[in-house]
Write an enzyme that holds these catalytic residues in place. Sequence first.
Site, short mmCIF file in Angstrom:
data_model
loop_
_atom_site.label_atom_id
_atom_site.label_comp_id
_atom_site.label_asym_id
_atom_site.label_seq_id
_atom_site.Cartn_x
_atom_site.Cartn_y
_atom_site.Cartn_z
N HIS A 1 -17.03 8.59 2.84
CA HIS A 1 -16.61 7.95 4.15
C HIS A 1 -16.57 6.87 3.32
CE1 HIS A 1 -17.99 5.51 8.20
NE2 HIS A 1 -16.79 6.29 8.10
N GLU B 1 -20.14 5.45 1.87
CA GLU B 1 -21.03 7.36 2.57
C GLU B 1 -21.19 7.99 1.79
OE1 GLU B 1 -22.90 5.08 6.25
OE2 GLU B 1 -21.22 6.62 6.57
N ASN C 1 -22.31 3.81 10.90
CA ASN C 1 -21.76 3.96 12.27
C ASN C 1 -23.75 4.07 13.70
OD1 ASN C 1 -19.57 3.24 12.43
ND2 ASN C 1 -18.36 4.92 11.74
P1 NAI Z 1 -4.48 6.44 10.42
O1 NAI Z 1 -3.38 7.15 11.66
O2 NAI Z 1 -3.80 5.50 9.93
O3 NAI Z 1 -4.15 7.58 9.55
C1 NAI Z 1 -3.72 8.72 9.13
C2 NAI Z 1 -2.02 9.80 9.11
O4 NAI Z 1 -2.73 10.76 8.39
C3 NAI Z 1 -1.19 9.24 9.64
O5 NAI Z 1 0.46 8.38 8.44
C4 NAI Z 1 -0.38 10.77 10.00
O6 NAI Z 1 0.65 11.04 9.84
C5 NAI Z 1 -1.52 11.52 9.03
N1 NAI Z 1 -1.56 13.34 9.14
C6 NAI Z 1 -1.86 12.98 10.55
N2 NAI Z 1 -2.07 15.20 10.45
C7 NAI Z 1 -2.25 15.22 9.42
C8 NAI Z 1 -1.66 16.34 8.02
N3 NAI Z 1 -2.40 17.68 9.22
N4 NAI Z 1 -1.88 16.27 7.17
C9 NAI Z 1 -1.11 15.21 6.93
N5 NAI Z 1 -1.37 14.19 7.21
C10 NAI Z 1 -1.76 13.79 8.52
O7 NAI Z 1 -5.74 6.72 10.38
P2 NAI Z 1 -7.04 6.40 9.80
O8 NAI Z 1 -7.65 4.82 10.59
O9 NAI Z 1 -6.31 6.02 7.89
O10 NAI Z 1 -8.13 7.33 9.88
C11 NAI Z 1 -8.25 8.75 8.97
C12 NAI Z 1 -9.66 9.17 8.53
O11 NAI Z 1 -10.77 8.10 8.34
C13 NAI Z 1 -10.20 9.20 9.99
O12 NAI Z 1 -10.37 11.02 9.75
C14 NAI Z 1 -10.75 8.36 10.35
O13 NAI Z 1 -11.65 8.66 11.35
C15 NAI Z 1 -11.41 7.94 8.86
N6 NAI Z 1 -12.31 6.99 8.66
C16 NAI Z 1 -11.52 5.81 9.17
C17 NAI Z 1 -11.77 4.10 8.85
C18 NAI Z 1 -11.05 3.17 9.29
O14 NAI Z 1 -11.75 2.18 9.69
N7 NAI Z 1 -9.55 3.15 10.37
C19 NAI Z 1 -12.97 3.72 8.49
C20 NAI Z 1 -13.45 5.38 7.52
C21 NAI Z 1 -13.07 5.89 8.39
#
Ligand code: NAI
Length: 509
Positions: free
Chosen positions: A146, A158, A196
Amino acid sequence: MSAPALPSGATVAVIGAGTMGAGIAHVAARAGHPVLLLDSQPGATARGLAAIRKDLDALVSRGRLEAAEADAIHARVQPVEAVAALAPAALVVEAVVEDLAVKTALLQSVEAVVGEDALIATNTSSLSVTAIARALRRPGRCLGLHFFNPAPRMALVEVVTGLVTDAAVAAAGEATMRAWGKTPVQARSTPGFIVNRVARPYYGEALRLLLERAAGPAAIDALLRDCGGFPMGPFELMDLIGIDVNLMVSRSVFEQMGHDRRYAPSVIQQELVDAGRLGRKSGRGFHDYAPGAARQGVDLPPAGEAAARVKAVGGLRTAEPLVARLQAAGIAVMRAPADISRHLEIGTARLSKTDGRTATRRAAEDRHADTVLFDLALDYAAAPRLGLARADSCSQAAWDGVVATLQKAGFRITALDDVAGMAVMRAVVTLANEASDALVQGVASAADIETAMKLGTGYPLGPLGWADRLGAEHVAGVLDNLRTHYGEERYRLSPGLARRRINGERFLD
Ligand code: NAI
C-alpha cells in the site's frame, strides 16, 4: 523473518497506469527494475508515461537527478498491451480500480501467465488482502503493497499480509520496499490497515465538534495546526482529499468494522457531497476556494486589561511553559502548592487544562463560577495560539481578563464553545485510543504504527508518542470523561490504555 529483496534486474509489472500505478512504476524503474506497464483503457499507459516524465523532469530541474539518469529511468518503463506480456515479471503490483471483482479476475489471469515464484501484490487501500488472495491458486504469494500518494515522494509503504500470505513473501515485500528507498511497515490485513484506520478520529472528532457548533471549520483547523502541530487542519485536509473520497473511506471502514459506531461517518460529510461541495476540486467544501474568498476570522480581538500578577497553583506539568511565557511578558507569577486541582488564578478566574469535562461541569464540581479551560498544545513554549472555553457561569470580566493576559503572553486566542475535551485534546486522545486498539488487535507493532502515522500523515508525534508524553493515566482519564459526557461507545477505552494506566508502561521505548 528476513528475506532478500527482489534483485534489481528482475522485471516488475504494474497494472493500472493511473495516479498510483504511474507513481509505483516510477519508483520501481528508479530502483533499477525493467518495468512493464499495463492498462485496459486506451491511451492510459501513454498518459502514465507522460506523468512519469513530468515527475522526473521536475527532479532534474531541482538538481535531484541527472538528465541522463532520468532518461534511463523513463526508458525502463515499457507499455504493454495484454496480460500475456507480463509473463517475465517477478513481482506484479496491481493499482487498478478499487473493486474486488475486477481485482480478483485480473490477478487470476496474471497468475496464469507468471512464474511459480512471482509475487503478486495489490495496492488496494480498503479491500481485504485475504479476500483478494483467495482468488489465486497460490494465495500465499499475494500481499498488499500500500503506497501513498504521490508514490515517488511518500516514503511510507504498508506491507499488508493477508491471513494466508506466506511469511517469506511478506519479508521479501518488506526488503524490496527498503531497496526501493521506501520505509516499509508491516500491517495485518484489517479494515483501513494502519493509517486509514488510526487517522479516522482526526476527521471524526472534528466533524463532531462542527456538528455541535463548537466553532467553525477555520477555527478548528487553526487550533489543530497551530496548537496540535498537525501539518493541516482536518477540514482543509478533507477539502484536499475530496470530501466524497474521505466519506467513501469512512464508510468502508465503518462497514468492515461491523457498523461499530466509533467509525460512523458524519451527516455533515454526506450533506456536502449531496450539495456537490467536494472540496478543492469543486471550488468549495468546508472552505471556499473562489479567488478572493475570505476565510472566517479565528482570533479573538484584544480583550483589554491583562492581569499584572497571576497565581500558579501546583505545577502545570506539560503546560508549565505557559508560566514562563507569562513571566517573560512581565506578568508576576506567585506559586502555591497544588490543592485539588492544578491551575492558574487570573483575577477571579481559574484557568485549567481540559481533562475531558466541560468547563461548566468543572465550575459546578469545583464550586468556582469563573472557570476557563485551555486546550492541549504540542509545545506550550512555542505555540502561537491557544484554544479557550468558558463555563456558562463565568463572568464576562473574568473571561476578558484571562484572554487579555494570555494575549499579552503572545498567544492568539481562539474561543470554542464549552464542549467536552475541546479540540486538540479530543483529537489526540481519540487518535491514541485508536492506535492502542490497533496495537492490541495485532494490526502492527507499536513502532510501525508510530512510523506509519508520522510518515503517512505528517503528524509531528505519532499517537502512541503523544500517549507516552501525556501518560496513559491522563489519556484514559480524558476518554473516561468524554464517555461519561456523551454516553457513547465511541469513547470506550482501549484495553491497551486501560492496562498501561495501571502498570505505568509506555507504548514506545
Ligand atoms: P486511477 O483511476 O487513477 O487509475 C486506475 C487505472 O486502472 C486506470 O487507468 C484504469 O484504466 C485502470 N484499470 C481499471 N481496470 C483495469 C483492468 N482490469 N486492467 C488494467 N487496468 C485497469 O486510480 P488510482 O487512484 O491510481 O487508484 C488505483 C488503486 O490504488 C486503487 O485500488 C486505490 O484504492 C489505490 N490507492 C489509491 C490511492 C490514491 O491516493 N489515489 C492511495 C493508495 C492506494
